[in-house]
Design an enzyme around this catalytic site. Structure first.
Site, short mmCIF file in Angstrom:
data_model
loop_
_atom_site.label_atom_id
_atom_site.label_comp_id
_atom_site.label_asym_id
_atom_site.label_seq_id
_atom_site.Cartn_x
_atom_site.Cartn_y
_atom_site.Cartn_z
NE ARG A 7 -4.05 -1.56 2.35
CZ ARG A 7 -4.13 -2.48 3.31
NH1 ARG A 7 -3.28 -2.48 4.30
NH2 ARG A 7 -5.07 -3.40 3.27
CE LYS A 12 14.43 -22.66 12.50
NZ LYS A 12 15.16 -21.41 12.60
CG HIS A 19 10.90 -20.05 9.76
ND1 HIS A 19 9.83 -19.74 10.54
CD2 HIS A 19 11.97 -20.00 10.58
CE1 HIS A 19 10.24 -19.51 11.78
NE2 HIS A 19 11.54 -19.66 11.83
CD GLU A 28 11.14 -17.51 20.05
OE1 GLU A 28 11.53 -16.60 19.31
OE2 GLU A 28 9.95 -17.83 20.18
CG HIS A 49 7.51 -23.08 13.64
ND1 HIS A 49 7.28 -22.91 12.31
CD2 HIS A 49 7.50 -21.83 14.18
CE1 HIS A 49 7.15 -21.61 12.05
NE2 HIS A 49 7.27 -20.94 13.17
#
Ligand code: BG6
Length: 501
Positions: A47, A181, A177, A215, A239
């Site tokens: 946009r 890996k 994703h 994490e 995942h």
């Protein structure tokens, strides 16, 4: 190495973070490594009003290295402003694409990358089809759809239905994703290229399987998105269940997209549903609270911007479940993921059964400290095997020792980023590392009852855990007896008293 046919990559949502941080750097790396054809172009679409030059300048900041190569690369990038809901704008974009193609002599091969907010995942493909950009009569037309693929089972089914009205399944690439890996792909190689692992990879020899993805970061400015998602949707549904698929699947007949995805699907079909009465003993949810990490005051999740101050969204999940099939009956699988944990690490722990007779108990060796195979997805990618060895000298004192392999020890190898691998595979028409319609729905089907119970039963606790710790201690109760989760460190083989976090 196969090189894709000349093509145009069209990125929708090109003014967003993913484009500059992951997608353009990945395409750039493929270009630098000579993995793209002589003729290709990238059209960024969103946009925001930008010229080609302004867009190139924005992207330049995220490219490493050589100025001359970067200029050659940036010259292949174009930009078009669009109102996503206006059909005229897609026709205008189609004209632009035709001009670019005729200038660069590229056939009508298009990869459309949807890196937009998920509410546009129905709209953009539909509009593309109306602009006749779904027909493969004159070249390939492929769609990459970013996560989240649906927010629950019903919306995932409805999104699949809407996409499949205008596209064949083999045109749709649902990206995860984690499958890109290197170390996740290496799981298949570890299991199926070595004679030593597969014979013991089953209920007869394996006591339990543990998959952790920790994490240290929090929601990092994504509070608005995350608060409507939570760890179960954000990490487990996609995942971590895909990793479970790779760990638990039967050997595929060939290394091809459908052969592998059939095997993953069979694992998902065998996941034993968690009943409401089992939920509190098999699934623990948590949310981080304020604390002090390395002397710094860290806010709790509810104080993050974009997060409801009374939020019940989980930033941590630990769960235990079973796969009811020939190979895995009776073997518990444990999954754990969370934000603001002590370190960033993703790994798989295969814990083997102890020997049947404990010859060395008297020498002080805890024979229940059985053999473990640890497959490290990130960081310090590698494999670690733990086993007992005799201490040199008199008697039979046994010590647990480590045998470790680190990817970093293979000289001159730089692990390609997940996006590099996945973009290249999609350009080559290889869907092996993308999720198929049925596997996405099966994964939702497994977690949906848990999400429903959490949403509808306020008596199910959400435990607080101080930021910087390993989540609520109740997650240890999931594992029977004396055993606990492995508490990994940054470095694969570090354990015992010293631990670098
Ligand atoms: C994303 C999630 O899909 O994966 C993020 O939305 C998470 O919340 C990220 O941080 C983790 O990916 P990685 O590759 O850093 O383990």
């Amino acid at each position: 190495m196969n090189i894709p046919n000349p093509h145009v990559i069209v990125i929708f949502g090109a003014s967003g973070d993913l484009t500059k941080r992951k997608l353009i750097p990945a395409i750039h790396q493929l270009f630098v490594n000579h993995l793209l054809p002589g003729s290709f172009a990238v059209l960024g679409v969103s946009r925001t009003e930008l010229t080609d030059e302004e867009f190139r300048k924005r992207m330049m900041e995220f490219l490493p290295g050589n100025e001359e190569t970067n200029t050659q690369f940036l010259n292949k990038i174009y930009y078009e402003t669009i109102d996503y809901e206006l059909q005229d704008d897609y026709n205008k974009m189609h004209n632009r694409l035709q001009n670019i193609r005729s200038l660069l002599n590229i056939p009508a091969n298009y990869l459309f990358y949807l890196s937009t907010p998920p509410n546009l995942y129905n709209i953009v493909p539909e509009m593309l089809a109306l602009a006749d950009l779904n027909s493969q009569s004159d070249g390939f037309k492929r769609l990459i759809i970013e996560k989240p693929f649906g927010n629950n089972l019903a919306s995932a089914i409805s999104l699949n239905f809407s996409l499949l009205k205008n596209y064949e399944e083999n045109q749709i690439y649902r990206i995860d994703h984690y499958l890109g890996k290197e170390t996740v792909q290496n799981l298949m190689v570890t299991r199926f290229a070595n004679g030593i692992f597969e014979p013991v990879w089953n209920r007869n020899f394996i006591e339990r399987v543990e998959i952790s993805s920790a994490e240290s970061l929090g929601v990092e400015g994504r509070g608005g998105y995350y608060d409507n998602s939570g760890a179960m949707r954000d990490m487990v549904q996609n995942h971590l269940l895909q990793v479970v698929g790779m760990v638990a699947m039967e050997p595929p007949v060939v290394i091809e997209a459908d052969a592998i995805r059939h095997e993953v699907m069979k694992v998902f079909q065998s996941l034993r549903p968690i009943k409401p009465e089992e939920l509190q003993h098999q699934v623990i949810r948590g949310q981080y609270t304020a604390s002090t990490i390395k002397g710094q005051l860290v806010p709790g999740y509810r104080e993050e911007s974009g997060v409801d101050p009374d939020s019940h969204t989980e930033t941590f999940v630990a769960m235990k479940f079973y796969i009811d099939n020939w190979r895995w009956t009776g073997v518990p699988f444990f999954i754990r993921t969370g934000k603001k944990l002590p370190t960033r690490v993703t790994e798989i722990v295969i814990e083997f059964k102890p020997t049947p007779h404990h010859l060395f108990d008297k020498s002080g060796f805890d024979q229940h400290k059985s053999n473990q195979l640890i497959i490290r997805i990130q960081p310090d990618e590698g494999i670690l095997l733990k086993f007992g060895m005799k201490e040199p000298g008199a008697g039979f004192r046994v010590n647990q020792v480590n045998m470790d392999f680190h990817y970093s020890s293979i000289a001159d190898i730089q692990l390609p980023s997940a996006y590099e691998r996945l973009l290249l595979d999609c350009l080559l028409g290889d869907a092996t590392l993308f999720s198929r319609r049925d596997t996405v729905e099966a994964a939702w089907n497994f977690i949906q009852p848990i999400l429903d119970a959490w949403a509808n039963d306020s008596s199910i606790p959400i435990y607080g855990y101080p930021a910087g710790t390993w989540g609520p201690y109740q997650s240890d109760d999931l594992i029977d007896g004396e055993k606990t989760w492995r508490y990994p460190c940054k470095n694969l083989a570090d354990d015992g008293l010293y631990c670098e976090l």
